[in-house]
Every structure is written in structure tokens, then in C-alpha cells.
Design a protein around this motif. Structure first.
Motif, PDB file in Angstrom:
ATOM      1  N   GLY A 199       8.372  10.661  -0.103  1.00  0.00           N
ATOM      2  CA  GLY A 199       7.957  10.717   1.419  1.00  0.00           C
ATOM      3  C   GLY A 199       7.989   9.377   2.113  1.00  0.00           C
ATOM      4  N   ILE A 200       7.477   8.241   1.337  1.00  0.00           N
ATOM      5  CA  ILE A 200       7.340   6.815   1.796  1.00  0.00           C
ATOM      6  C   ILE A 200       8.978   6.455   2.128  1.00  0.00           C
ATOM      7  CG2 ILE A 200       6.803   4.400   1.119  1.00  0.00           C
ATOM      8  CD1 ILE A 200       4.148   5.740   0.031  1.00  0.00           C
ATOM      9  N   ASN A 201       9.697   6.756   0.900  1.00  0.00           N
ATOM     10  CA  ASN A 201      11.057   6.259   1.119  1.00  0.00           C
ATOM     11  C   ASN A 201      11.922   6.779   2.504  1.00  0.00           C
ATOM     12  OD1 ASN A 201      10.811   5.034  -1.522  1.00  0.00           O
ATOM     13  ND2 ASN A 201      11.786   6.567  -2.477  1.00  0.00           N
ATOM     14  N   TRP A 225      -0.156  10.438   8.365  1.00  0.00           N
ATOM     15  CA  TRP A 225       0.671  11.055   7.434  1.00  0.00           C
ATOM     16  C   TRP A 225      -0.008  11.070   5.852  1.00  0.00           C
ATOM     17  CZ3 TRP A 225       2.556   8.807   2.693  1.00  0.00           C
ATOM     18  CH2 TRP A 225       3.556   9.555   2.160  1.00  0.00           C
ATOM     19  N   PHE A 226      -0.781  10.210   5.664  1.00  0.00           N
ATOM     20  CA  PHE A 226      -1.557  10.190   4.515  1.00  0.00           C
ATOM     21  C   PHE A 226      -2.579  11.403   4.390  1.00  0.00           C
ATOM     22  CE2 PHE A 226      -4.469   8.869   1.337  1.00  0.00           C
ATOM     23  CZ  PHE A 226      -3.787   8.787   0.060  1.00  0.00           C
ATOM     24  N   GLU A 227      -3.147  11.454   5.416  1.00  0.00           N
ATOM     25  CA  GLU A 227      -4.054  12.603   5.514  1.00  0.00           C
ATOM     26  C   GLU A 227      -3.571  14.041   5.207  1.00  0.00           C
ATOM     27  OE1 GLU A 227      -6.608  12.038   9.078  1.00  0.00           O
ATOM     28  OE2 GLU A 227      -7.369  10.281   8.318  1.00  0.00           O
ATOM     29  N   GLU A 228      -2.415  14.058   6.093  1.00  0.00           N
ATOM     30  CA  GLU A 228      -1.717  15.135   5.888  1.00  0.00           C
ATOM     31  C   GLU A 228      -1.111  15.546   4.490  1.00  0.00           C
ATOM     32  OE1 GLU A 228       1.073  15.046   8.932  1.00  0.00           O
ATOM     33  OE2 GLU A 228      -0.152  15.232  10.639  1.00  0.00           O
ATOM     34  N   ARG A 280      -2.849  -0.224   5.186  1.00  0.00           N
ATOM     35  CA  ARG A 280      -3.933  -0.981   4.610  1.00  0.00           C
ATOM     36  C   ARG A 280      -5.013   0.033   3.865  1.00  0.00           C
ATOM     37  NH1 ARG A 280      -4.595  -5.984   3.746  1.00  0.00           N
ATOM     38  NH2 ARG A 280      -3.040  -7.629   4.756  1.00  0.00           N
ATOM     39  N   LYS A 281      -5.090   1.081   5.262  1.00  0.00           N
ATOM     40  CA  LYS A 281      -6.150   2.162   4.983  1.00  0.00           C
ATOM     41  C   LYS A 281      -5.644   3.055   4.067  1.00  0.00           C
ATOM     42  CE  LYS A 281      -9.195   5.602   6.029  1.00  0.00           C
ATOM     43  NZ  LYS A 281     -10.780   5.454   5.554  1.00  0.00           N
ATOM     44  N   MET A 282      -4.235   3.313   3.852  1.00  0.00           N
ATOM     45  CA  MET A 282      -3.494   4.322   2.800  1.00  0.00           C
ATOM     46  C   MET A 282      -4.065   3.477   1.533  1.00  0.00           C
ATOM     47  SD  MET A 282       0.237   5.628   2.961  1.00  0.00           S
ATOM     48  CE  MET A 282       1.211   4.279   2.860  1.00  0.00           C
ATOM     49  N   GLU A 305      -0.897  -3.053  -4.511  1.00  0.00           N
ATOM     50  CA  GLU A 305      -0.068  -4.379  -3.569  1.00  0.00           C
ATOM     51  C   GLU A 305       1.359  -3.707  -2.998  1.00  0.00           C
ATOM     52  OE1 GLU A 305      -1.219  -7.299  -3.260  1.00  0.00           O
ATOM     53  OE2 GLU A 305      -2.793  -7.460  -4.842  1.00  0.00           O
ATOM     54  N   THR A 306       2.015  -2.717  -3.629  1.00  0.00           N
ATOM     55  CA  THR A 306       3.026  -2.230  -3.145  1.00  0.00           C
ATOM     56  C   THR A 306       2.810  -1.542  -1.935  1.00  0.00           C
ATOM     57  OG1 THR A 306       4.164  -2.007  -5.135  1.00  0.00           O
ATOM     58  CG2 THR A 306       4.890  -0.731  -3.378  1.00  0.00           C
ATOM     59  N   LEU A 307       1.524  -0.979  -1.774  1.00  0.00           N
ATOM     60  CA  LEU A 307       1.442  -0.064  -0.794  1.00  0.00           C
ATOM     61  C   LEU A 307       0.960  -1.203   0.758  1.00  0.00           C
ATOM     62  CD1 LEU A 307      -0.901   2.779  -1.948  1.00  0.00           C
ATOM     63  CD2 LEU A 307       1.582   2.722  -1.097  1.00  0.00           C
ATOM     64  N   LEU A 308       0.385  -2.292   0.107  1.00  0.00           N
ATOM     65  CA  LEU A 308       0.222  -3.244   1.354  1.00  0.00           C
ATOM     66  C   LEU A 308       1.504  -3.624   1.829  1.00  0.00           C
ATOM     67  CD1 LEU A 308      -3.001  -5.122  -0.432  1.00  0.00           C
ATOM     68  CD2 LEU A 308      -2.890  -3.517   1.417  1.00  0.00           C
TER      69      LEU A 308
END
Length: 278
Positions: free
Chosen positions: A96-98, A180-183, A32-34, A163-166
Motif C-alpha cells: 500500500g505504501i509503495n 490511510w493508516f487508520e483505515e 510520524r504519527k504512523m 526509521e524507514t517509516l519516518l
């Protein structure tokens, strides 16, 4: 700022904090933060196109030749921002998410959505570059029509991607999404800032947008297209920089091309201001 004049919170809709469940005093975490961070970036994009859409006709009718060239460069920087954002998603963020979720193709639908508006966006980019170069006459109605050709689809995409990220919250107990997102963003920002076109101003004598690429910068859009007062200041801390660094970057980079950035809905401190040609 006048309540009567249109502003960059429309006509294309911004993404509210409620979608990601972010609240002052109860901040979103994990995926959710992402989604929050992506919402902020998407709203930067939406405010930018709203500024172009709301002013393009009046710039043509009331503006000087310099106003038209400056506005074309402002619009060109916006299209560069969109291009760079989607390129980063396709080349790094989505793969990266995959990989992290061990789910090949999980984010491919978002990449496919890019194809639905790319043609219209590319035509917009071509025309704006030609205007900035003096090769085509400025036509505010044409700019508005070009935006209408791709922006409804792009606007829907920017919202649906959140919505996809959630949906990634199902991996919150296994994947440190925030870290990970911050990096990921940090690495991208470092690489971008190493390129002079993100840092310095277009001091070249030519008006050509393409010719200025080695010297133009996208970085200031993080300030002038972000509204720190949005929804009672819930996202006022963007971009996530130490206070002194934020001040220095504004002084060094944002004010350089003030003749371009004057068409934005916020100033260099991300404070809302009136649109000069709305």
C-alpha cells in the motif's frame, strides 16, 4: 511491582517515543504519527518476547506441568502475533505504501529483512507447539537459546522499520498518512475479529496449539503486552477504542484465558505487574 525483579522492558530494547518525535503536548502527525502507531505495536511484540525470555528457565525449574503447558501457549500466542503482523505488512501495508508513493519496491527492503529471522522464529514456533501438545518435553534453556537465535536480528528490524517509516515524511504534503493508516488497521482489525480464533477462547479438550487455532485469540495481547504507563503514559490511549468498548473487550476476551496471560508483564488493563516466574 518490585524494582529488584527483572521486567519486560528488557533485555531486548523497547522503542522510545523520541525516535518518532512524539511528545505529550506536541503529538506527532503525518508519517510520524504512523511511525508512532507502529512503534506501539512493535513494543507489544518486544514486551512479549521479553516476558518469555525472562521466565522460561524458571518455569521449567519451579513450574508445575500445568504451568509449562500454559506458558507454552502464552509463547505460542506471541509467535502467532508476530506471524500475523508480518503477514499483514507483506500482503497489505508495505504494498500500500509503495502504491501511494508511486515508488515500486520502496518497502521491499523491510520484507527482505523478515527472511533474516524467519527460520529461527519458525523453529521456535515448532518447538513451542510440540511442547503445548505434549509431544516434546519442556526445556527452558532450549526456549532461551531459540530466542537468542533470532531475536537480536528481529529486535534490530523492529527498530529500523520505524526509521524507514519516518522517511515517508517527504510525502506528508501529498498523502494523508494518518487517515490511510487508520483505515488500513481498521480493515485488518475488522477482518481479524470476524475470525473466531481472535475472539473466543480455547475451550477444546486437546492441549494442541494447532488444534486450538480455530478457537484461540490474539486480540488480548493488545492489552496484556501494552504498558499504558510507558514514558509517563504517552501512549496510554492504545488500543484506540472508545472507553466503553475497551472495557467490554477486556471483560469478554482478556480474562477468558487468564491462565495464559498471567505470564505477561501487564494485566488486562495494561497496568504493569510482576512476572510470576522472573
Amino acid at each position: 511491582m518490585s524494582d529488584k525483579k527483572p521486567w519486560v522492558d528488557g533485555p531486548f530494547k523497547l522503542i522510545p517515543a523520541s525516535i518518532s518525535g512524539d511528545e505529550i503536548g506536541n503529538r506527532a502527525k503525518g508519517a510520524r504519527k504512523m511511525a508512532v502507531e507502529m512503534s506501539i505495536i512493535h513494543n507489544v511484540i518486544i514486551r512479549g518476547v521479553n516476558a518469555i525470555y525472562l521466565q522460561c528457565i524458571n518455569v521449567g525449574e519451579r513450574g508445575t506441568e500445568k504451568d509449562k503447558i500454559d506458558f507454552a501457549n502464552f509463547a505460542a500466542r506471541w509467535s502467532e502475533l508476530v506471524h500475523e503482523h508480518h503477514h499483514a505488512e507483506e500482503e497489505s501495508f508495505f504494498p500500500g505504501i509503495n502504491k501511494l508513493t508511486e515508488t515500486p519496491g520502496l518497502m521491499d527492503g523491510n520484507i527482505a529483512e523478515h527472511e533474516q529471522f524467519n527460520a529461527g522464529l519458525e523453529e521456535f514456533e515448532r518447538y513451542i507447539a510440540a511442547v503445548a501438545d505434549g509431544k516434546e518435553a519442556y526445556d527452558g534453556q532450549k526456549i532461551k537459546d531459540l530466542i537468542d537465535s533470532f531475536m537480536p536480528v528481529l529486535n534490530n528490524h523492529l527498530a529500523s522499520e520505524i526509521e524507514t517509516l519516518l522517511q515517508l515524511t517527504k510525502w506528508d504534503d501529498k498523502i494523508p498518512w494518518e487517515k490511510w493508516f487508520e483505515e488500513e488497521i481498521g480493515a485488518k482489525a475488522k477482518a481479524s475479529m470476524a475470525q473466531q480464533r481472535y475472539r473466543t477462547n480455547g475451550k477444546g479438550k486437546t492441549k494442541n496449539t494447532d488444534a486450538l487455532n480455530p478457537q484461540t485469540h490474539i486480540f488480548p495481547t493488545a492489552f496484556i503486552l501494552h504498558d499504558k504507563t510507558y514514558e509517563n503514559g504517552i501512549w496510554s490511549a492504545f488500543p484506540p477504542l472508545p472507553w466503553i468498548a475497551s472495557v467490554l473487550l477486556r471483560l469478554l476476551f482478556v480474562r477468558v484465558n487468564a491462565h495464559w496471560w498471567r505470564f505477561a508483564g501487564c494485566d488486562g488493563s495494561s497496568t504493569p505487574k510482576e512476572l510470576p516466574f522472573a
